[in-house]
Design an enzyme around this catalytic site. Sequence first.
Site, mmCIF file in Angstrom:
data_model
loop_
_atom_site.group_PDB
_atom_site.id
_atom_site.type_symbol
_atom_site.label_atom_id
_atom_site.label_comp_id
_atom_site.label_asym_id
_atom_site.label_seq_id
_atom_site.Cartn_x
_atom_site.Cartn_y
_atom_site.Cartn_z
ATOM 1 N N HIS A 56 37.701 30.736 45.018
ATOM 2 C CA HIS A 56 37.712 31.296 46.230
ATOM 3 C C HIS A 56 36.498 31.041 46.861
ATOM 4 O O HIS A 56 35.255 30.617 46.051
ATOM 5 C CB HIS A 56 37.395 33.000 46.091
ATOM 6 C CG HIS A 56 38.255 33.657 45.132
ATOM 7 N ND1 HIS A 56 38.508 33.812 43.839
ATOM 8 C CD2 HIS A 56 39.586 34.541 45.684
ATOM 9 C CE1 HIS A 56 39.444 34.504 43.447
ATOM 10 N NE2 HIS A 56 40.379 35.058 44.633
ATOM 11 N N ASP A 59 33.386 32.482 45.693
ATOM 12 C CA ASP A 59 32.747 32.197 44.140
ATOM 13 C C ASP A 59 31.755 31.266 44.120
ATOM 14 O O ASP A 59 30.803 30.898 43.058
ATOM 15 C CB ASP A 59 33.933 31.711 43.401
ATOM 16 C CG ASP A 59 35.329 32.487 43.099
ATOM 17 O OD1 ASP A 59 34.904 33.767 43.349
ATOM 18 O OD2 ASP A 59 36.256 32.006 42.932
ATOM 19 N N MET A 90 43.341 23.716 44.017
ATOM 20 C CA MET A 90 43.559 24.761 44.574
ATOM 21 C C MET A 90 42.256 25.819 45.182
ATOM 22 O O MET A 90 41.366 25.653 44.525
ATOM 23 C CB MET A 90 44.478 25.756 43.838
ATOM 24 C CG MET A 90 44.973 27.159 44.641
ATOM 25 S SD MET A 90 43.707 28.311 44.515
ATOM 26 C CE MET A 90 44.218 29.494 43.219
ATOM 27 N N GLU A 183 50.660 35.079 46.693
ATOM 28 C CA GLU A 183 50.861 35.531 45.461
ATOM 29 C C GLU A 183 51.116 37.301 45.595
ATOM 30 O O GLU A 183 50.330 37.808 46.505
ATOM 31 C CB GLU A 183 49.368 35.407 44.972
ATOM 32 C CG GLU A 183 49.314 36.041 43.583
ATOM 33 C CD GLU A 183 48.002 35.882 43.017
ATOM 34 O OE1 GLU A 183 47.319 34.828 43.324
ATOM 35 O OE2 GLU A 183 47.537 36.465 41.923
ATOM 36 N N LYS A 185 51.720 41.160 44.250
ATOM 37 C CA LYS A 185 50.944 42.019 43.295
ATOM 38 C C LYS A 185 51.695 43.574 43.847
ATOM 39 O O LYS A 185 51.298 43.707 44.865
ATOM 40 C CB LYS A 185 49.514 41.970 43.333
ATOM 41 C CG LYS A 185 49.028 42.700 41.998
ATOM 42 C CD LYS A 185 47.482 42.338 42.009
ATOM 43 C CE LYS A 185 47.001 43.223 40.495
ATOM 44 N NZ LYS A 185 45.562 43.110 40.525
ATOM 45 N N GLU A 219 52.635 35.541 39.663
ATOM 46 C CA GLU A 219 51.604 35.750 38.309
ATOM 47 C C GLU A 219 52.160 36.514 37.048
ATOM 48 O O GLU A 219 52.727 37.762 37.470
ATOM 49 C CB GLU A 219 50.304 36.420 38.749
ATOM 50 C CG GLU A 219 49.306 36.882 37.549
ATOM 51 C CD GLU A 219 47.995 37.275 38.020
ATOM 52 O OE1 GLU A 219 47.156 36.835 38.826
ATOM 53 O OE2 GLU A 219 47.482 38.226 37.443
ATOM 54 N N HIS A 222 51.300 40.214 37.296
ATOM 55 C CA HIS A 222 51.669 40.968 38.394
ATOM 56 C C HIS A 222 53.142 41.296 38.398
ATOM 57 O O HIS A 222 53.767 42.372 38.640
ATOM 58 C CB HIS A 222 51.444 40.481 39.677
ATOM 59 C CG HIS A 222 50.173 39.889 39.981
ATOM 60 N ND1 HIS A 222 49.711 39.299 40.896
ATOM 61 C CD2 HIS A 222 49.036 40.330 39.315
ATOM 62 C CE1 HIS A 222 48.141 39.348 40.823
ATOM 63 N NE2 HIS A 222 47.805 39.771 39.864
ATOM 64 N N ASP A 247 50.218 31.424 38.420
ATOM 65 C CA ASP A 247 49.266 32.211 37.709
ATOM 66 C C ASP A 247 49.524 32.625 36.158
ATOM 67 O O ASP A 247 50.361 33.672 36.366
ATOM 68 C CB ASP A 247 48.298 33.418 38.604
ATOM 69 C CG ASP A 247 47.574 32.875 39.702
ATOM 70 O OD1 ASP A 247 47.354 31.794 39.642
ATOM 71 O OD2 ASP A 247 47.156 33.822 40.152
ATOM 72 N N ASP A 257 46.193 45.617 35.872
ATOM 73 C CA ASP A 257 46.214 44.139 35.747
ATOM 74 C C ASP A 257 45.265 43.614 34.531
ATOM 75 O O ASP A 257 43.957 43.674 34.804
ATOM 76 C CB ASP A 257 45.720 43.686 36.885
ATOM 77 C CG ASP A 257 45.839 42.139 37.156
ATOM 78 O OD1 ASP A 257 46.651 41.423 36.194
ATOM 79 O OD2 ASP A 257 45.372 41.859 38.013
ATOM 80 N N ASP A 259 44.987 40.844 32.728
ATOM 81 C CA ASP A 259 44.591 39.405 32.762
ATOM 82 C C ASP A 259 44.204 38.798 31.471
ATOM 83 O O ASP A 259 42.969 38.324 31.266
ATOM 84 C CB ASP A 259 43.123 39.409 33.589
ATOM 85 C CG ASP A 259 43.678 39.360 35.223
ATOM 86 O OD1 ASP A 259 44.864 38.974 35.464
ATOM 87 O OD2 ASP A 259 42.550 39.615 35.878
ATOM 88 N N ASP A 293 44.931 32.535 35.208
ATOM 89 C CA ASP A 293 44.356 33.503 36.153
ATOM 90 C C ASP A 293 43.951 34.665 35.184
ATOM 91 O O ASP A 293 44.678 35.626 35.144
ATOM 92 C CB ASP A 293 44.972 34.093 37.542
ATOM 93 C CG ASP A 293 44.229 34.854 38.239
ATOM 94 O OD1 ASP A 293 42.936 35.105 38.008
ATOM 95 O OD2 ASP A 293 44.803 35.539 39.135
HETATM 96 C C1 GCO Z 1 44.077 39.658 40.975
HETATM 97 C C2 GCO Z 1 44.694 38.311 41.332
HETATM 98 C C3 GCO Z 1 43.565 37.403 42.053
HETATM 99 C C4 GCO Z 1 44.215 36.209 42.764
HETATM 100 C C5 GCO Z 1 43.126 35.450 43.229
HETATM 101 C C6 GCO Z 1 43.385 33.831 43.830
HETATM 102 O O1 GCO Z 1 45.000 40.360 40.574
HETATM 103 O O2 GCO Z 1 42.828 39.826 41.045
HETATM 104 O O3 GCO Z 1 45.521 37.954 40.593
HETATM 105 O O4 GCO Z 1 43.064 36.728 40.779
HETATM 106 O O5 GCO Z 1 44.829 35.359 42.025
HETATM 107 O O6 GCO Z 1 42.396 36.051 44.185
HETATM 108 O O7 GCO Z 1 43.832 34.246 45.256
HETATM 109 MN MN MN Z 2 46.342 35.904 40.304
HETATM 110 MN MN MN Z 3 46.051 39.256 38.723
#
Ligand code: GCO
Ligand code: MN
Ligand code: MN
Length: 393
Positions: A56, A59, A90, A183, A185, A219, A222, A247, A257, A259, A293
């Site tokens: 990002h 970041d 990306m 993306e 979610k 993702e 998601h 992702d 979420d 991750d 991700d």
């Molecule tokens: C989340 C998202 C993020 C995005 C990222 C890229 O659930 O926080 O998955 O991780 O993928 O902001 O745009």
């Molecule tokens: Mn993501």
């Molecule tokens: Mn996510």
Amino acid sequence: MSALYNPTSTDRFTFGLWTVGNPGADPFGGPVRPRISPTDIVRGLAKAGAYGVNLHDNDLVPFGASAAEQDRIVGEFLDVVQSCGLVVPMATTNLFSHPVFRDGAFTSSDPKVRAFAVRKAKRAIDMGVEMGAETIVFWGGREGVETDAARDCRDALCWYRECVDFLAAWTLDQGYSLRFALEAKPNEPRGDLYLPTTGHMLHFIETLDHRDMVGVNPEVAHENMSGLSMVHAVAQAMEVNKLFHIDLNAQRIGRYDQDLRFASEDLKGAFFLVRLLEGSCGRPGYSGPLHFDAHAYRTEDSDGVWDFASGCMRNYKILAAKAAAFDADQEVQEILAVNHADPDGVGVLLKDYTREGLRALEVLDLDPEALAKRGHQYERLDQLAMEHLFGVR
Ligand code: GCO
Ligand code: MN
Ligand code: MN
């Protein structure tokens, strides 16, 4: 651990600065490990065998930094990226952390917030281009509501479209050769996010001015949060050439979420996803970057972060090998061949409508009772998949 599955840059594995850089904070507690600097993340990823690093804007460059500060930070970062032999395939924009986005960015009811979001995204795209990015991801983290009293959802969708159209037109006007990946979610951090699944996104894309340059970034977590099949979401995107990015992580249905390290939950789902991405049943695979991700458990120290990264990549490679073995398995091939057999050339009649084809269809000898009698051997087929996964076949 077998060296056979050690990743190399040809595997196209990428991580975000925000993933390996995650210091383990959650809504109930602060960071548990020191932040790794972006340049140390790059060095660590190169050592771990990754291909690239994604980011990002914020970041790397703090929110509100001056142009001179940005140039210095980006310059130093790129030097390390290049000396480590990594790429930045990306880039994305943080349109969710600053309180200005508390009620959305592209879908905020306040046109000034939408204008600010577009301007910020534009600058992040410029920065991405400077780094060599080919894909720009848009994740609408704050594009949603807790209460539908806030606005008519149709207005939100219309503003979302305007902003993406604006940015796509500007990108083309700049002569940039980029693709946007949207993306989806379902929720978190908003109560309900607009465009909650990859399927919703795929339809939204068809309503855009520059739809050719816009695809999706599904993702695992998601789609699972919605209780849906990631494999089917990805397949639908691939079938219309819209899988621009992915992702990868792991998630249990019905939870926040998570991750998690790729394939550490829903192993079978991960297996069929990798099989799809690698190409199966005579269909081509996906050739873009394989982005993780995800982040390390909160229990981990800095070494655990690299165990996490290595686990993501190894799991993908192990599953790719298992998927290839499954597809090469003679028994698997036989079951699939029997189920797909078309000895009378019937399938072709449905490819296109013609009057002759219709006549041929009408006179076909189709006996539903006889057709209904057939078992499909999917118990056996699935067990073969399980036995490959268990490593006993
Ligand atoms: C989340 C998202 C993020 C995005 C990222 C890229 O659930 O926080 O998955 O991780 O993928 O902001 O745009
Ligand atoms: Mn993501
Ligand atoms: Mn996510």
